[in-house]
Design a protein around this motif. Structure first.
Motif, mmCIF file in Angstrom:
data_model
loop_
_atom_site.group_PDB
_atom_site.id
_atom_site.type_symbol
_atom_site.label_atom_id
_atom_site.label_comp_id
_atom_site.label_asym_id
_atom_site.label_seq_id
_atom_site.Cartn_x
_atom_site.Cartn_y
_atom_site.Cartn_z
ATOM 1 N N GLU A 5 0.841 -1.193 0.000
ATOM 2 C CA GLU A 5 0.000 0.000 0.000
ATOM 3 C C GLU A 5 0.879 1.247 0.000
ATOM 4 O O GLU A 5 1.991 1.219 0.534
ATOM 5 C CB GLU A 5 -0.887 0.011 1.242
ATOM 6 C CG GLU A 5 -2.056 -0.936 1.165
ATOM 7 C CD GLU A 5 -3.073 -0.527 0.112
ATOM 8 O OE1 GLU A 5 -3.481 0.650 0.074
ATOM 9 O OE2 GLU A 5 -3.443 -1.394 -0.686
ATOM 10 N N ARG A 44 2.552 4.647 1.165
ATOM 11 C CA ARG A 44 2.916 5.074 2.513
ATOM 12 C C ARG A 44 3.317 6.546 2.494
ATOM 13 O O ARG A 44 4.103 6.959 1.650
ATOM 14 C CB ARG A 44 4.089 4.250 3.034
ATOM 15 C CG ARG A 44 3.797 2.771 3.132
ATOM 16 C CD ARG A 44 5.048 1.918 3.365
ATOM 17 N NE ARG A 44 6.158 2.086 2.438
ATOM 18 C CZ ARG A 44 6.233 1.585 1.205
ATOM 19 N NH1 ARG A 44 5.234 0.902 0.713
ATOM 20 N NH2 ARG A 44 7.298 1.765 0.462
ATOM 21 N N GLY A 75 5.390 9.557 3.877
ATOM 22 C CA GLY A 75 6.644 9.764 4.576
ATOM 23 C C GLY A 75 6.997 11.235 4.612
ATOM 24 O O GLY A 75 6.225 12.093 4.163
ATOM 25 N N VAL A 124 4.804 10.585 -0.823
ATOM 26 C CA VAL A 124 4.123 9.299 -0.742
ATOM 27 C C VAL A 124 4.920 8.266 -1.548
ATOM 28 O O VAL A 124 5.204 8.476 -2.731
ATOM 29 C CB VAL A 124 2.675 9.383 -1.269
ATOM 30 C CG1 VAL A 124 2.010 8.013 -1.272
ATOM 31 C CG2 VAL A 124 1.857 10.369 -0.436
ATOM 32 N N THR A 125 5.274 7.172 -0.888
ATOM 33 C CA THR A 125 5.996 6.080 -1.530
ATOM 34 C C THR A 125 4.987 5.029 -1.983
ATOM 35 O O THR A 125 4.048 4.710 -1.248
ATOM 36 C CB THR A 125 6.990 5.434 -0.533
ATOM 37 O OG1 THR A 125 7.858 6.450 -0.037
ATOM 38 C CG2 THR A 125 7.822 4.363 -1.201
ATOM 39 N N LEU A 164 -1.980 11.786 1.331
ATOM 40 C CA LEU A 164 -2.525 10.513 0.861
ATOM 41 C C LEU A 164 -3.828 10.720 0.088
ATOM 42 O O LEU A 164 -4.062 10.058 -0.927
ATOM 43 C CB LEU A 164 -2.722 9.543 2.030
ATOM 44 C CG LEU A 164 -3.006 8.100 1.638
ATOM 45 C CD1 LEU A 164 -1.918 7.538 0.705
ATOM 46 C CD2 LEU A 164 -3.137 7.222 2.871
#
Length: 84
Positions: A7, A9, A11, A15-16, A49
């Motif tokens: 999913e 993530r 950070g 967003v990774t 997100l």
């Protein structure tokens, strides 16, 4: 054999997420600046997100094109310039 993609993530830098190109997963990072740029295009929440989810198709499309083009980096960083 089934493969699970992690999913996205949030950070410190953005967003990774992972895109799959040719059955190979590639870790990518959409930068905070890129997310801010996308958010300004459409308006919306300042939640990274939520912005990622709103533009997920466009972000993944850019990431796949960069992978196919052979752009290096781990993670592959997508900056605001890729969304102009």
């Amino acid at each position: 054999m089934s493969r699970t993609i992690a999913e996205p993530r949030v950070g410190e830098d953005g967003v990774t997420f992972t895109v799959e190109v040719g059955f190979i997963g590639r870790e990518c990072l959409v930068s905070k600046n890129a997310l801010a740029h996308l958010r300004r295009k459409k308006g919306g929440q300042s939640d990274p997100l939520a912005t990622y989810r709103s533009f997920e198709d466009e972000i993944h499309s850019v990431a796949r094109r960069l992978v196919v083009a052979g752009v290096s980096g781990t993670p592959l960083v997508l900056g605001a310039a890729y969304f102009v």
